[in-house]
Design an enzyme around this catalytic site. Structure first.
Site, PDB file in Angstrom:
ATOM      1  N   CYS A 126       0.818  -1.224   0.000  1.00  0.00           N
ATOM      2  CA  CYS A 126       0.000   0.000   0.000  1.00  0.00           C
ATOM      3  C   CYS A 126       0.844   1.263   0.000  1.00  0.00           C
ATOM      4  O   CYS A 126       0.330   2.352  -0.245  1.00  0.00           O
ATOM      5  CB  CYS A 126      -0.912   0.011   1.212  1.00  0.00           C
ATOM      6  SG  CYS A 126      -1.999  -1.406   1.267  1.00  0.00           S
ATOM      7  N   HIS A 266      -3.530   6.897   4.258  1.00  0.00           N
ATOM      8  CA  HIS A 266      -3.916   5.697   3.530  1.00  0.00           C
ATOM      9  C   HIS A 266      -5.355   5.342   3.905  1.00  0.00           C
ATOM     10  O   HIS A 266      -5.721   5.360   5.079  1.00  0.00           O
ATOM     11  CB  HIS A 266      -2.960   4.563   3.894  1.00  0.00           C
ATOM     12  CG  HIS A 266      -3.298   3.258   3.242  1.00  0.00           C
ATOM     13  ND1 HIS A 266      -3.651   3.167   1.915  1.00  0.00           N
ATOM     14  CD2 HIS A 266      -3.351   1.996   3.738  1.00  0.00           C
ATOM     15  CE1 HIS A 266      -3.899   1.895   1.624  1.00  0.00           C
ATOM     16  NE2 HIS A 266      -3.724   1.176   2.706  1.00  0.00           N
ATOM     17  N   ASN A 296     -10.194  -0.094   0.477  1.00  0.00           N
ATOM     18  CA  ASN A 296      -8.730   0.029   0.441  1.00  0.00           C
ATOM     19  C   ASN A 296      -8.223  -0.383  -0.942  1.00  0.00           C
ATOM     20  O   ASN A 296      -8.273  -1.554  -1.302  1.00  0.00           O
ATOM     21  CB  ASN A 296      -8.157  -0.877   1.543  1.00  0.00           C
ATOM     22  CG  ASN A 296      -6.641  -0.873   1.591  1.00  0.00           C
ATOM     23  OD1 ASN A 296      -5.983  -0.312   0.712  1.00  0.00           O
ATOM     24  ND2 ASN A 296      -6.096  -1.503   2.613  1.00  0.00           N
TER      25      ASN A 296
HETATM   26  O1  UT7 Z   1      -3.414  -1.569   3.777  1.00  0.00           O
HETATM   27  C1  UT7 Z   1      -3.292  -2.352   4.921  1.00  0.00           C
HETATM   28  C2  UT7 Z   1      -4.331  -3.400   4.834  1.00  0.00           C
HETATM   29  N1  UT7 Z   1      -4.939  -3.868   6.011  1.00  0.00           N
HETATM   30  C3  UT7 Z   1      -5.553  -3.152   6.970  1.00  0.00           C
HETATM   31  O2  UT7 Z   1      -5.520  -1.967   7.044  1.00  0.00           O
HETATM   32  C4  UT7 Z   1      -6.328  -3.969   7.964  1.00  0.00           C
HETATM   33  C5  UT7 Z   1      -6.296  -3.394   9.361  1.00  0.00           C
HETATM   34  N2  UT7 Z   1      -7.271  -4.105  10.202  1.00  0.00           N
HETATM   35  C6  UT7 Z   1      -8.581  -3.805  10.181  1.00  0.00           C
HETATM   36  O3  UT7 Z   1      -9.010  -2.932   9.465  1.00  0.00           O
HETATM   37  C7  UT7 Z   1      -9.480  -4.584  11.120  1.00  0.00           C
HETATM   38  O4  UT7 Z   1      -8.699  -5.394  11.964  1.00  0.00           O
HETATM   39  C8  UT7 Z   1     -10.541  -5.447  10.374  1.00  0.00           C
HETATM   40  C9  UT7 Z   1     -11.573  -4.552   9.706  1.00  0.00           C
HETATM   41  C10 UT7 Z   1      -9.866  -6.331   9.353  1.00  0.00           C
HETATM   42  C11 UT7 Z   1     -11.284  -6.336  11.374  1.00  0.00           C
HETATM   43  O5  UT7 Z   1     -11.882  -5.555  12.363  1.00  0.00           O
HETATM   44  P1  UT7 Z   1     -11.715  -5.952  13.892  1.00  0.00           P
HETATM   45  O6  UT7 Z   1     -12.479  -4.987  14.681  1.00  0.00           O
HETATM   46  O7  UT7 Z   1     -10.242  -6.073  14.171  1.00  0.00           O
HETATM   47  O8  UT7 Z   1     -12.441  -7.344  13.941  1.00  0.00           O
HETATM   48  P2  UT7 Z   1     -11.883  -8.754  14.414  1.00  0.00           P
HETATM   49  O9  UT7 Z   1     -10.910  -9.296  13.435  1.00  0.00           O
HETATM   50  O10 UT7 Z   1     -11.464  -8.630  15.861  1.00  0.00           O
HETATM   51  O11 UT7 Z   1     -13.182  -9.636  14.357  1.00  0.00           O
HETATM   52  C12 UT7 Z   1     -14.282  -9.396  15.239  1.00  0.00           C
HETATM   53  C13 UT7 Z   1     -15.390 -10.367  14.902  1.00  0.00           C
HETATM   54  C14 UT7 Z   1     -14.930 -11.796  14.749  1.00  0.00           C
HETATM   55  O12 UT7 Z   1     -15.952 -12.637  15.267  1.00  0.00           O
HETATM   56  P3  UT7 Z   1     -15.854 -13.243  16.746  1.00  0.00           P
HETATM   57  O13 UT7 Z   1     -14.597 -14.058  16.748  1.00  0.00           O
HETATM   58  O14 UT7 Z   1     -15.784 -12.056  17.662  1.00  0.00           O
HETATM   59  O15 UT7 Z   1     -17.103 -14.031  16.854  1.00  0.00           O
HETATM   60  C15 UT7 Z   1     -14.834 -12.001  13.264  1.00  0.00           C
HETATM   61  O16 UT7 Z   1     -15.029 -13.349  12.888  1.00  0.00           O
HETATM   62  O17 UT7 Z   1     -15.952 -10.011  13.611  1.00  0.00           O
HETATM   63  C16 UT7 Z   1     -15.989 -11.163  12.791  1.00  0.00           C
HETATM   64  N3  UT7 Z   1     -15.868 -10.726  11.417  1.00  0.00           N
HETATM   65  C17 UT7 Z   1     -16.915 -10.377  10.654  1.00  0.00           C
HETATM   66  N4  UT7 Z   1     -18.223 -10.358  10.913  1.00  0.00           N
HETATM   67  C18 UT7 Z   1     -19.045  -9.937   9.923  1.00  0.00           C
HETATM   68  C19 UT7 Z   1     -14.725 -10.563  10.675  1.00  0.00           C
HETATM   69  N5  UT7 Z   1     -15.037 -10.113   9.454  1.00  0.00           N
HETATM   70  C20 UT7 Z   1     -16.392  -9.982   9.414  1.00  0.00           C
HETATM   71  C21 UT7 Z   1     -17.289  -9.567   8.422  1.00  0.00           C
HETATM   72  N6  UT7 Z   1     -18.600  -9.549   8.723  1.00  0.00           N
HETATM   73  N7  UT7 Z   1     -16.891  -9.146   7.203  1.00  0.00           N
END
Ligand code: UT7
Length: 339
Positions: A126, A266, A296
């Protein structure tokens, strides 16, 4: 953690790289959160709350990176009033080139009508656009190059696992391009801060298809040709590094956040932007955000956001723009530019 720091200072009459023209192109199909609800177990409410994204663009199946780069590059050249034959350098920052080789930059240069020019791709995820600007600006400041086309962009839909809800809701396809020209004076890039931390490489990567794990029927069956990401680790890194790289660069230049007229971060996640902006103390009106419409776009995020900021009249001559990106590597890049 090692960090490469480029210091340039803000002296009035030095040779600088000024952005003379800018262009953009995004995937033609709009994919909304509601469309994604039909594809994976997710909801518009989850995506908006956790990321701020409402829709993203997906390129048509026959569209490759160089097709979007061609549109963006042509627009940037027209804006700069420069003919492709006048270019000395074409750099494309991307992780989704048309092919592993030859470099997409070579194909793009030929198609634009700049055949013969120095051309190469740069892989820093990125941060690709800002890394590309740093390389081109360095060559311009050294007097080796006068006019460069820097393209940043990706067609991430091609390496997105559309069965993985934790990643497929985040990304979109788009490219931005900028023509950099040599000019003496106060306008142009003032400095960069680039860095990397390979110990975090495992948090955001594409496992197969390289020399470590060549493509095979097995790697395809195991879905190893798609983006794998530890979102929480990248999130923590992103918030910290956006603040550190911004303050580090501003201090190199003897500037403070109050001197910044527009902050272009970004566009990965609104929560990352908000957290970094809170730490840096920028008022809302000084922050460019367009991720709700694009998600993104990897190396395309910063140049497309810059393009839209210019188009919306958010920049006046002499304004100081601070751009900061983070991504695979892990890598980061901050750039300060006077418009
Ligand atoms: O250019 C660099 C590229 N990458 C980034 O910038 C990514 C940076 N990270 C993020 O933006 C965030 O970490 C995410 C958006 C990817 C995830 O958000 P989060 O608040 O960190 O969620 P999490 O991974 O802690 O997941 C929370 C819950 C999980 O369920 P449980 O285990 O609490 O039951 C996931 O399975 O949300 C669930 N989950 C979803 N639910 C519905 C993960 N993705 C989804 C989804 N829809 N799309």
């Amino acid at each position: 953690m090692r960090e490469e720091v480029a210091r340039t200072g803000e002296r009035e009459n030095r040779l600088r790289a000024r952005i003379a023209g800018i262009g953009m192109a995004v995937g033609e199909r709009v994919l909304t959160n509601f469309d994604l609800e039909k594809m994976v177990d997710t909801s518009d409410e989850w995506i908006v709350t956790r990321t701020g994204i409402r829709e993203r663009r997906v390129a048509a199946p026959e569209t490759a990176l160089s097709d979007l780069a061609f549109s963006a590059g042509r627009e940037a050249l027209a804006g700069a009033g420069i003919s492709p034959r006048e270019l000395d350098l074409v750099v494309v920052g991307t992780v989704t080139p048309d092919m592993t080789f030859p470099a997409t930059a070579c194909l793009l240069a030929e198609r634009l009508g700049a055949n013969g020019v120095a051309a190469f791709d740069l892989s820093s995820g990125c941060t690709g656009f800002l890394y590309g600007c740093a390389v081109a600006a360095g060559m311009i400041e050294a007097g080796r190059v006068e006019r460069a086309l820097v393209v940043g962009g990706d067609v991430l839909s091609r390496i997105t696992d559309w069965q993985d809800r934790s990643t497929c809701v985040l990304f979109g396809d788009g490219v931005g391009a900028a023509v950099l020209v040599a000019e003496r004076g106060a306008r142009g890039f003032l400095g960069f801060r680039l860095g990397s931390d390979g110990s975090g490489g495992r948090h955001l990567y594409l496992p197969a298809g390289g020399s470590r794990l060549p493509a095979s029927a097995e790697t395809v069956a195991q879905r190893l040709h798609y983006i794998h990401m530890n979102g929480q680790e990248v999130f923590k890194f992103a918030v910290r590094i956006t603040e550190e790289a911004s303050l580090g660069l501003l201090s190199d230049l003897g500037l403070t956040p109050e001197d910044v007229d527009l902050f272009v971060p970004h566009q990965a996640n609104l929560r990352i932007v908000d957290a970094a902006v809170r730490r840096l103390g920028f008022p809302e009106e000084k922050v460019m955000v367009n991720l709700e419409r694009y998600g993104n776009m990897s190396a395309g995020s910063i140049p497309v956001a810059l393009y839209e900021a210019v188009g919306a009249g958010r920049l006046s001559p002499g304004d100081l723009v601070l751009m900061v990106a983070f991504g695979a590597g892990l890598s980061w890049a901050a750039a300060a530019c006077r418009g």
